[in-house]
Design a protein around this motif. Structure first.
Motif, short mmCIF file in Angstrom:
data_model
loop_
_atom_site.label_atom_id
_atom_site.label_comp_id
_atom_site.label_asym_id
_atom_site.label_seq_id
_atom_site.Cartn_x
_atom_site.Cartn_y
_atom_site.Cartn_z
N VAL A 14 2.48 0.57 -4.65
CA VAL A 14 2.73 -0.48 -3.68
C VAL A 14 2.31 -1.81 -4.30
O VAL A 14 1.24 -1.92 -4.91
CB VAL A 14 1.99 -0.23 -2.35
N ALA A 27 3.09 1.84 6.67
CA ALA A 27 2.52 2.95 5.88
C ALA A 27 2.56 4.25 6.67
O ALA A 27 2.92 5.31 6.13
CB ALA A 27 1.09 2.62 5.48
N TRP A 77 -3.35 0.23 3.85
CA TRP A 77 -2.39 1.10 3.18
C TRP A 77 -3.01 2.46 2.87
O TRP A 77 -2.39 3.50 3.08
CB TRP A 77 -1.89 0.44 1.91
N LEU A 88 1.51 -3.84 8.16
CA LEU A 88 1.51 -2.96 6.99
C LEU A 88 1.05 -1.55 7.38
O LEU A 88 1.61 -0.55 6.91
CB LEU A 88 0.60 -3.51 5.90
N ILE A 147 -2.10 0.64 -6.29
CA ILE A 147 -1.88 -0.66 -5.64
C ILE A 147 -1.94 -1.77 -6.67
O ILE A 147 -2.83 -1.81 -7.53
CB ILE A 147 -2.93 -0.89 -4.53
N GLN A 183 -1.59 6.35 3.04
CA GLN A 183 -1.06 6.79 1.75
C GLN A 183 -2.11 6.55 0.65
O GLN A 183 -1.98 5.63 -0.16
CB GLN A 183 0.25 6.06 1.42
N HIS A 217 -5.17 -3.54 1.32
CA HIS A 217 -5.39 -2.32 0.54
C HIS A 217 -5.93 -1.21 1.44
O HIS A 217 -5.46 -0.06 1.39
CB HIS A 217 -6.39 -2.59 -0.58
#
Length: 502
Positions: free
Chosen positions: A418, A405, A448, A401, A457, A452, A445
């Protein structure tokens, strides 16, 4: 016994291994003398999938000559092997339609996107469920090991084939019974010890782009991964490869050259082919041109091996590209419920793949919309949404992830929302399907937000709930305009497509 398609799937699914054995597995040592007969090893872990395949094929009634008579193009790699395999089958089919040979093509790929029978195609069409079931139970009747639940404590011949081995056995059986005379065969994950590598004399072998993936099985580095993938090279078979990038620790192409040389072959590295149509959506993004180029080279090598005088024509090439379809890979779909909502789906599942998916999404959305780039962090101008899920004990989903990202940020494809989800298709109201704990969700979380931080989320317990959440976000935006990227796994993309097509 009930001999339906549903019963066949129940038996096949029951052959899944609960978890992959580690390198110190006590069951490993007794297998080595059998496995190593005429073969070298590189970072062997657990029980290789090739073990048992010869015996089971013989029990079903198929000899090595029967398999060789399928005239196989064998494809391995990290990125694009499914697309490359599908392109090769499409080129062969287009050529055969014009010349009369091959009269019937077969394609075996893995995994499936929505339905298991998608793994096996005849003349570009998924095998129908009635034939799938009929041929499965022909195997079932000849393999008494399948009559009992899978027991990993038994010796490998007694326990019978596992899930993927059984799919490969079924594919070989179907292709032989259907009198297929050209088969494109995709490996599962490796090469040297992959269950598909039971083929002794393929006509052509091809390696797609290599990268770091399945490290727990094939690693720890690119040298070992390249070694395993190149295990499909065989004496007397054309050896092809996509142009490979060097790794920090090794020259990948040198590993492939050495593996081919050991089989008395010279590997040819295939660059982009200028004969491919300049403007074809099937060849976007650029990586698909590389895949199609390798497939075209494999097709021509196959024709040479079969002694065909007629060369593949420009019309064959155009027809092969035009009729090619590979759902779930760089696929753009309209939302049937929301007019200005577009879905971008790619089953990327490793660092190399998600970076390409990010570049593709950024290019597609920049070219196909008047939404500002980078997008405003509100609903006022429209929304860009990511739905992500990746659950695999052999890969780090948090690191994957993070790579996605970062790639999206670097492409200036900023995400407003997301949505993290699981592989469950519907919310059962209980624990998450994979048992992922709250701390693990928080790790996603955090990964990410590093790249970003402005995204909102959401966590959803099922794919159905994730799709519903994305649609609600778009409907609640002022513009009712949305661009939704779905990536991370084929187990996510398939169910999302099924929902969109319902």
């Amino acid at each position: 016994m009930d001999r339906t398609y549903e019963k066949a799937l129940e038996i096949i699914e029951g052959r899944k291994r609960v978890r992959r054995p580690n390198a110190a597995s006590s069951s490993r040592a007794p297998l080595l003398p059998i496995l190593l007969e005429g073969r070298a090893t590189s970072g062997l872990r657990g029980t290789p999938s090739l073990v048992g395949m010869v015996e089971w094929l013989q029990q079903v009634g198929h000899s090595a000559d029967d398999i060789n008579a399928l005239n196989i193009i064998h494809v391995a790699g990290t990125k694009g092997k499914g697309s490359t395999s599908a392109f090769a089958e499409s080129f062969l089919r287009a050529y055969g339609r014009r010349t009369g040979y091959p009269a019937k093509t077969g394609l075996y790929t893995s995994p499936h996107l929505i339905y298991p029978e998608e793994r096996i195609q005849l003349d570009g069409m998924t095998i129908d469920r009635d034939r799938f079931a009929r041929y499965f139970f022909e195997i079932f009747d000849r393999l008494p090991q399948l009559h009992s639940p899978y027991d990993s404590s038994l010796p490998f011949v007694q326990r019978g084939p596992r899930n993927l081995q059984l799919y490969a056995l079924l594919a070989f059986h179907i292709f032989i019974r259907e009198n297929v005379n050209a088969v494109v065969l995709e490996t599962h994950s490796g090469g040297e010890y992959d269950s598909t590598n039971v083929v002794e004399r393929p006509l052509v072998t091809a390696i797609t782009t290599l990268g770091m993936d399945h490290v727990a099985m094939l690693g720890p580095g690119m040298k070992e991964i390249a070694w395993h993938k190149a295990g499909i090279f065989k004496s007397g078979a054309a050896a092809l490869s996509a142009v490979q990038a060097d790794d920090v620790d090794c020259t990948v192409e040198s590993v492939l050259r050495e593996r081919a040389r050991a089989k008395c072959e010279v590997v040819r590295f295939v660059a982009e082919d200028e004969r491919l149509p300049a403007e074809a959506r099937q060849l976007e993004p650029r990586v698909q041109r590389r895949n199609a180029s390798l497939a075209l080279a494999a097709t021509e090598a196959w024709l040479e091996a079969r002694g065909k005088d007629k060369a593949i024509s420009a019309d064959d090439i155009h027809a092969g590209v035009e009729q090619w379809s590979w759902p779930g890979r760089f696929q753009v779909a309209c939302d049937p419920d929301i007019r200005d909502c577009t879905w971008y789906l790619d089953a990327a599942h490793n660092d190399m793949s998600v970076a390409i998916a990010a570049q593709w999404f950024a290019a597609e959305t920049a070219a196909g919309t008047e939404m500002p780039t980078p997008l405003l962090k509100s609903n006022e101008e429209g929304v860009r949404i990511l739905i992500f899920s990746h659950i695999n004990e052999l890969r780090d989903s948090v690191a994957l992830l993070g790579s996605l990202a970062t790639a999206l940020r670097d492409c200036k494809a900023e995400i407003t929302h997301v949505i993290f989800t699981k592989y469950a298709t519907v919310d059962t109201g209980g624990e998450m399907a994979d048992g992922r704990s709250s701390p693990e969700a928080e790790m996603l979380h955090a990964a990410w937000r590093k790249s970003q931080p402005g995204s909102q989320i959401w966590d959803e317990a099922s794919i159905g709930a994730a799709v519903a959440r994305a649609r609600d976000i778009v409907k609640c935006s002022t513009s009712r305009t949305g661009q939704i990227l779905v990536t991370g796994s084929q187990h996510l993309v398939g169910p999302v497509l099924e929902i969109l097509q319902a």
